[in-house]
Motif scaffolding. Structure first.
Motif, short mmCIF file in Angstrom:
data_model
loop_
_atom_site.label_atom_id
_atom_site.label_comp_id
_atom_site.label_asym_id
_atom_site.label_seq_id
_atom_site.Cartn_x
_atom_site.Cartn_y
_atom_site.Cartn_z
N ALA A 177 -1.46 -5.57 -4.54
CA ALA A 177 -0.32 -6.47 -4.66
C ALA A 177 0.98 -5.69 -4.80
O ALA A 177 2.01 -6.05 -4.21
CB ALA A 177 -0.53 -7.40 -5.85
N HIS A 178 0.96 -4.62 -5.58
CA HIS A 178 2.15 -3.78 -5.75
C HIS A 178 2.58 -3.19 -4.42
O HIS A 178 3.78 -3.19 -4.07
CB HIS A 178 1.87 -2.67 -6.76
N ILE A 212 4.05 -6.11 -2.09
CA ILE A 212 5.30 -6.73 -2.53
C ILE A 212 6.46 -5.74 -2.53
O ILE A 212 7.60 -6.11 -2.27
CB ILE A 212 5.11 -7.36 -3.92
N ILE A 218 3.81 -11.24 -1.16
CA ILE A 218 3.05 -12.17 -2.02
C ILE A 218 2.02 -12.93 -1.19
O ILE A 218 0.87 -13.10 -1.59
CB ILE A 218 4.01 -13.14 -2.73
N SER A 256 -0.84 -10.64 -0.35
CA SER A 256 -1.64 -10.37 -1.55
C SER A 256 -2.58 -11.54 -1.84
O SER A 256 -3.77 -11.34 -2.13
CB SER A 256 -0.72 -10.14 -2.75
N ILE A 309 -6.56 -11.03 -1.72
CA ILE A 309 -7.18 -11.02 -3.05
C ILE A 309 -7.94 -12.32 -3.34
O ILE A 309 -8.98 -12.30 -4.00
CB ILE A 309 -6.11 -10.78 -4.13
#
Length: 370
Positions: free
Chosen positions: A189-190, A193, A268, A271, A275
């Motif tokens: 995610a890091h 984003i 986002i 992600s 995920i």
């Protein structure tokens, strides 16, 4: 990338079919990519996420196929099975890329006709091992670790995930594996984003930045798939293949989110897809049943050609990219007949490669290695 379970265990036919659906969408992504002006306006904008979906599928099926076999199987046996499954098509894919290398004459690759034959052959031999080449040996000018067949980068990371699984992570408890997956999800995610383009695209160059992208894209989906295979209790879901195929198509064909001013919004989106949505799709696919002989045949065909299609289509795409770059201003209206021809040709080539090359070679290797 794709994986099939051991013969003694039943397949998940819907997961096979979904692998084929995603592979076809990858081809359409590569066919629309050169028609865009950048990452914001590619028609199949999120097609590259199919690789992350492949990693998750692979982790799931490897966990299902091998987790309960380790008392009777050595690490060496596991690697033999992986080489038998993956490497024959790697060799064919690289060979096809080498055959077409000097024929993709285009201003987009001015370096090609300056490359001596010995250097191309050296890159080919390294490509056969799926090891990446350093930037000093880039013979196409795209800074790829596999310039004869671009998609080889994901197989390199597939092998890394398999090695990590075999030498240690297979022994993780569900709790330890869950912690690893959680950390990997945060890292993914890091990356998505905070990346300059607000996406996870990348991983095909042998430098620190791109290796980070490749490892991050591999760790979460592969080991989330492994965890899912251990904790999921599939339930009966009607029309699972149809619904899962639609979900895969929606995710991968979704236009860019947020535009140039809010690229983090796209991060986002990606992600959430990797995920949450992809594990949900795999769970649904594992829970579904094929309800007719026709659906069973479709899933089997798509599953059978998925891996060959992934490896053989890009040598054909190089010719298509060269044609578009030599005809500036080509529109989708002008390009679609050629794109369709490449798509159909790739599927036919994949099927021929499967029946006349991949299956016979794998059968021979199984016999040779016992």
């Amino acid at each position: 990338m794709p994986e099939t379970s051991l013969a003694a265990k039943p397949h998940y036919p819907i997961l096979d079919g979904l692998r084929g659906v995603a592979a076809i969408i990858v081809v359409t992504f590569h066919l629309t990519e050169p028609l865009g002006t950048g990452h914001l306006d590619i028609l199949v904008n999120h097609g590259y996420l199919a690789v992350d979906f492949f990693f998750l599928l692979s982790g799931f099926v490897i966990g299902y196929a091998y987790d309960d076999r380790w008392q009777k199987m050595t690490v060496g046996t596991f690697f033999k099975r992986r080489i038998e499954r993956l490497q024959p098509m790697v060799i064919l894919g690289m060979t096809l890329g080498a055959i077409g290398f000097y024929f993709t004459d285009s201003t987009i690759w001015p370096i090609i006709h300056t490359i001596p034959l010995w250097k191309m052959l050296l890159v080919l031999l390294i490509g056969y091992t799926i090891l990446p080449i350093p930037l000093s040996m880039d013979i196409r000018g795209w800074q790829e670790m596999h310039p004869l067949n671009s998609v080889g980068w994901s197989l390199f990371f597939e092998y890394i995930a398999n090695i990590l699984y075999a030498i240690g992570i297979r022994k993780f408890s569900k709790t330890a594996l869950s912690i690893l997956v959680l950390i990997a999800a945060i890292a993914l995610a890091h990356l998505a984003i905070t990346s300059p383009n607000g996406d996870v695209s990348g991983g095909w160059t042998l430098n620190a930045e791109q290796l980070r992208v490749g490892i991050t894209r591999t760790m979460y989906p592969f080991f989330a798939g492994l965890l899912l295979s251990r904790i999921a209790k599939p339930k009966h879901i009607k029309n699972a293949f149809l619904w899962c195929s639609l979900l895969v198509a929606i995710v991968l064909y979704m236009p860019r989110i947020g535009g140039a001013d809010h690229v983090w919004m796209n991060g986002i989106y990606e992600s959430i897809c990797i995920i949450i949505v992809f594990p949900l799709i795999v769970y649904m696919g594992a829970s579904g049943m094929v309800h007719s002989q026709t659906e069973s045949k479709i899933c089997k065909f798509l599953g059978d050609i998925s891996y060959p299609l992934y490896l053989v289509h890009y040598p054909l795409v190089y010719f298509y990219v060269a044609w578009i770059s030599n005809n500036k201003g080509t529109t989708i209206v002008q390009a679609w007949p050629y794109a369709l021809l490449i798509l159909i040709g790739s599927i036919i080539l994949a099927y021929v490669a499967l029946k006349w090359y991949d299956e016979p070679i794998r059968k021979w290797l199984r016999k040779k290695w016992g």
